[in-house]
Design an enzyme around this catalytic site. Sequence first.
Site, PDB file in Angstrom:
ATOM      1  N   ASP A   8       6.955   1.687  -2.315  1.00 27.80           N
ATOM      2  CA  ASP A   8       5.725   2.322  -2.771  1.00 27.80           C
ATOM      3  C   ASP A   8       5.962   3.824  -2.644  1.00 27.80           C
ATOM      4  O   ASP A   8       6.975   4.254  -2.071  1.00 27.80           O
ATOM      5  CB  ASP A   8       4.548   1.854  -1.898  1.00 27.80           C
ATOM      6  CG  ASP A   8       3.236   2.502  -2.288  1.00 27.80           C
ATOM      7  OD1 ASP A   8       2.983   2.673  -3.500  1.00 27.80           O
ATOM      8  OD2 ASP A   8       2.464   2.869  -1.390  1.00 27.80           O
ATOM      9  N   LEU A   9       5.040   4.632  -3.137  1.00 23.92           N
ATOM     10  CA  LEU A   9       5.228   6.085  -3.101  1.00 23.92           C
ATOM     11  C   LEU A   9       4.306   6.764  -2.088  1.00 23.92           C
ATOM     12  O   LEU A   9       4.744   7.259  -1.048  1.00 23.92           O
ATOM     13  CB  LEU A   9       5.003   6.663  -4.497  1.00 23.92           C
ATOM     14  CG  LEU A   9       5.105   8.184  -4.643  1.00 23.92           C
ATOM     15  CD1 LEU A   9       6.483   8.682  -4.220  1.00 23.92           C
ATOM     16  CD2 LEU A   9       4.807   8.595  -6.078  1.00 23.92           C
ATOM     17  N   ASP A  10       3.006   6.767  -2.388  1.00 18.47           N
ATOM     18  CA  ASP A  10       2.049   7.467  -1.527  1.00 18.47           C
ATOM     19  C   ASP A  10       1.980   6.813  -0.151  1.00 18.47           C
ATOM     20  O   ASP A  10       1.752   5.614  -0.035  1.00 18.47           O
ATOM     21  CB  ASP A  10       0.651   7.457  -2.159  1.00 18.47           C
ATOM     22  CG  ASP A  10       0.593   8.305  -3.419  1.00 18.47           C
ATOM     23  OD1 ASP A  10       1.463   9.169  -3.583  1.00 18.47           O
ATOM     24  OD2 ASP A  10      -0.331   8.107  -4.231  1.00 18.47           O
ATOM     25  N   THR A  16       0.581  11.947  -0.431  1.00 15.13           N
ATOM     26  CA  THR A  16      -0.271  12.657  -1.380  1.00 15.13           C
ATOM     27  C   THR A  16      -1.711  12.160  -1.300  1.00 15.13           C
ATOM     28  O   THR A  16      -2.545  12.550  -2.104  1.00 15.13           O
ATOM     29  CB  THR A  16       0.248  12.499  -2.824  1.00 15.13           C
ATOM     30  OG1 THR A  16       0.219  11.109  -3.174  1.00 15.13           O
ATOM     31  CG2 THR A  16       1.663  13.022  -2.969  1.00 15.13           C
ATOM     32  N   LYS A  44      -6.531   3.181  -1.386  1.00 17.11           N
ATOM     33  CA  LYS A  44      -5.080   3.244  -1.222  1.00 17.11           C
ATOM     34  C   LYS A  44      -4.392   2.089  -1.933  1.00 17.11           C
ATOM     35  O   LYS A  44      -4.790   0.934  -1.807  1.00 17.11           O
ATOM     36  CB  LYS A  44      -4.716   3.226   0.264  1.00 17.11           C
ATOM     37  CG  LYS A  44      -5.054   4.515   0.978  1.00 17.11           C
ATOM     38  CD  LYS A  44      -4.757   4.441   2.454  1.00 17.11           C
ATOM     39  CE  LYS A  44      -3.290   4.403   2.740  1.00 17.11           C
ATOM     40  NZ  LYS A  44      -3.005   4.498   4.202  1.00 17.11           N
ATOM     41  N   GLY A  45      -3.379   2.422  -2.711  1.00 16.49           N
ATOM     42  CA  GLY A  45      -2.541   1.404  -3.337  1.00 16.49           C
ATOM     43  C   GLY A  45      -3.078   0.819  -4.631  1.00 16.49           C
ATOM     44  O   GLY A  45      -2.428  -0.018  -5.241  1.00 16.49           O
ATOM     45  N   ILE A  46      -4.261   1.258  -5.068  1.00 13.48           N
ATOM     46  CA  ILE A  46      -4.806   0.702  -6.304  1.00 13.48           C
ATOM     47  C   ILE A  46      -4.779   1.749  -7.423  1.00 13.48           C
ATOM     48  O   ILE A  46      -4.619   2.939  -7.179  1.00 13.48           O
ATOM     49  CB  ILE A  46      -6.234   0.138  -6.116  1.00 13.48           C
ATOM     50  CG1 ILE A  46      -7.215   1.250  -5.768  1.00 13.48           C
ATOM     51  CG2 ILE A  46      -6.251  -0.940  -5.050  1.00 13.48           C
ATOM     52  CD1 ILE A  46      -8.659   0.768  -5.737  1.00 13.48           C
ATOM     53  N   ARG A  48      -5.678   4.159 -10.796  1.00 12.74           N
ATOM     54  CA  ARG A  48      -6.658   5.223 -11.033  1.00 12.74           C
ATOM     55  C   ARG A  48      -7.977   4.666 -11.557  1.00 12.74           C
ATOM     56  O   ARG A  48      -9.051   5.012 -11.069  1.00 12.74           O
ATOM     57  CB  ARG A  48      -6.065   6.230 -12.035  1.00 12.74           C
ATOM     58  CG  ARG A  48      -6.841   7.535 -12.162  1.00 12.74           C
ATOM     59  CD  ARG A  48      -6.187   8.418 -13.215  1.00 12.74           C
ATOM     60  NE  ARG A  48      -4.760   8.593 -12.949  1.00 12.74           N
ATOM     61  CZ  ARG A  48      -3.889   9.018 -13.854  1.00 12.74           C
ATOM     62  NH1 ARG A  48      -4.278   9.268 -15.087  1.00 12.74           N
ATOM     63  NH2 ARG A  48      -2.620   9.164 -13.534  1.00 12.74           N
ATOM     64  N   SER A 115       5.077   1.897  -7.693  1.00 10.88           N
ATOM     65  CA  SER A 115       3.868   2.658  -7.374  1.00 10.88           C
ATOM     66  C   SER A 115       2.862   2.555  -8.507  1.00 10.88           C
ATOM     67  O   SER A 115       3.238   2.543  -9.680  1.00 10.88           O
ATOM     68  CB  SER A 115       4.232   4.138  -7.152  1.00 10.88           C
ATOM     69  OG  SER A 115       3.064   4.932  -7.096  1.00 10.88           O
ATOM     70  N   ALA A 116       1.583   2.517  -8.146  1.00  9.95           N
ATOM     71  CA  ALA A 116       0.523   2.491  -9.147  1.00  9.95           C
ATOM     72  C   ALA A 116       0.315   3.870  -9.770  1.00  9.95           C
ATOM     73  O   ALA A 116      -0.416   4.006 -10.743  1.00  9.95           O
ATOM     74  CB  ALA A 116      -0.783   2.012  -8.511  1.00  9.95           C
ATOM     75  N   SER A 117       0.981   4.882  -9.219  1.00  8.27           N
ATOM     76  CA  SER A 117       0.800   6.257  -9.687  1.00  8.27           C
ATOM     77  C   SER A 117       1.546   6.527 -10.991  1.00  8.27           C
ATOM     78  O   SER A 117       2.760   6.353 -11.069  1.00  8.27           O
ATOM     79  CB  SER A 117       1.282   7.248  -8.625  1.00  8.27           C
ATOM     80  OG  SER A 117       1.234   8.568  -9.128  1.00  8.27           O
ATOM     81  N   ASN A 119       1.906   9.399 -11.994  1.00 10.58           N
ATOM     82  CA  ASN A 119       2.555  10.684 -11.735  1.00 10.58           C
ATOM     83  C   ASN A 119       3.853  10.528 -10.946  1.00 10.58           C
ATOM     84  O   ASN A 119       4.477  11.521 -10.587  1.00 10.58           O
ATOM     85  CB  ASN A 119       1.615  11.594 -10.941  1.00 10.58           C
ATOM     86  CG  ASN A 119       0.351  11.928 -11.705  1.00 10.58           C
ATOM     87  OD1 ASN A 119       0.397  12.466 -12.796  1.00 10.58           O
ATOM     88  ND2 ASN A 119      -0.794  11.569 -11.136  1.00 10.58           N
ATOM     89  N   LYS A 146      -2.048  -4.064  -7.687  1.00  9.85           N
ATOM     90  CA  LYS A 146      -1.921  -4.617  -6.348  1.00  9.85           C
ATOM     91  C   LYS A 146      -3.307  -5.072  -5.876  1.00  9.85           C
ATOM     92  O   LYS A 146      -4.296  -4.424  -6.200  1.00  9.85           O
ATOM     93  CB  LYS A 146      -1.364  -3.557  -5.395  1.00  9.85           C
ATOM     94  CG  LYS A 146       0.014  -3.032  -5.804  1.00  9.85           C
ATOM     95  CD  LYS A 146       0.427  -1.863  -4.915  1.00  9.85           C
ATOM     96  CE  LYS A 146       1.718  -1.231  -5.428  1.00  9.85           C
ATOM     97  NZ  LYS A 146       2.137  -0.066  -4.630  1.00  9.85           N
ATOM     98  N   GLU A 170       5.689  -0.554   2.202  1.00  6.84           N
ATOM     99  CA  GLU A 170       4.295  -0.254   1.827  1.00  6.84           C
ATOM    100  C   GLU A 170       3.508   0.280   3.018  1.00  6.84           C
ATOM    101  O   GLU A 170       3.851   0.026   4.177  1.00  6.84           O
ATOM    102  CB  GLU A 170       3.603  -1.527   1.327  1.00  6.84           C
ATOM    103  CG  GLU A 170       3.568  -1.686  -0.177  1.00  6.84           C
ATOM    104  CD  GLU A 170       2.515  -0.833  -0.859  1.00  6.84           C
ATOM    105  OE1 GLU A 170       1.797  -0.105  -0.161  1.00  6.84           O
ATOM    106  OE2 GLU A 170       2.413  -0.916  -2.096  1.00  6.84           O
ATOM    107  N   ASP A 171       2.425   1.018   2.715  1.00  6.34           N
ATOM    108  CA  ASP A 171       1.539   1.498   3.778  1.00  6.34           C
ATOM    109  C   ASP A 171       0.118   0.971   3.610  1.00  6.34           C
ATOM    110  O   ASP A 171      -0.774   1.329   4.380  1.00  6.34           O
ATOM    111  CB  ASP A 171       1.506   3.033   3.806  1.00  6.34           C
ATOM    112  CG  ASP A 171       0.708   3.613   2.648  1.00  6.34           C
ATOM    113  OD1 ASP A 171       0.868   3.113   1.507  1.00  6.34           O
ATOM    114  OD2 ASP A 171      -0.081   4.545   2.882  1.00  6.34           O
TER     115      ASP A 171
END
Length: 216
Positions: A8-10, A16, A44-46, A48, A115-117, A119, A146, A170-171
């Site tokens: 995952d990213l964030d 971020t 978190k994790g979902i 936009r 990642s769901a991002s 960006n 997710k 994951e976080d």
Amino acid sequence: MKKGLVFDLDGVITDTAKFHYLAWKALAAELGITIDEKFNETLKGISRMDSLDRILEFGGKAETYSQEEKETLAAKKNAHYVELLSELSPNDLLPGVHDFLEAARVKGVPCALASASKNAPMILEKLDVTAYFAHIVDPATLKKGKPDPEIFLKAAASINLAPEETIGFEDAAAGIQGIKEAGMYAVGLETTEKLTGADIVVKSFNELDLDELLTY
């Protein structure tokens, strides 16, 4: 023996979340909705659009906006978020991440980003870690977010591995659930959220030994 890594990213590679919170809080305020950091944890994790839907529902405005209007609102939030990210640099990598990615590169262990991002490519560039990732899953190609395992299954397939041959990082509880439903080994990065289902939970990548992980 594990052969690949899915991140995952964030909250895993960089944090971020604070920028997401500031951008969502500003947009919500414009709509007459007040959110706090505790509510932000539920985002978190979902994706936009799912985040926007949760905010509108929280503010009692779930039926107020058309799909087109919601897409405009989400784009406005994202523009603000990207503006806040302008100062992001390699110094914003979370502890131990760079050394862990470098160890994977040296051992020839492929890495994918789940990642769901939307960006994510830009963020990886700013962090100067793009070269460590063989593939970035495009969230626009997903049918479900997710905790559905789809993004993790796509990430494993992108590096030509079966899910059970990979380790997911994951976080967020939703992410851990998705990793486990995909059939992967799950490493949780400690957070205020209880990461039920994670195989192990650590405070940072400094606590992890890649050679040992790959034997699980």
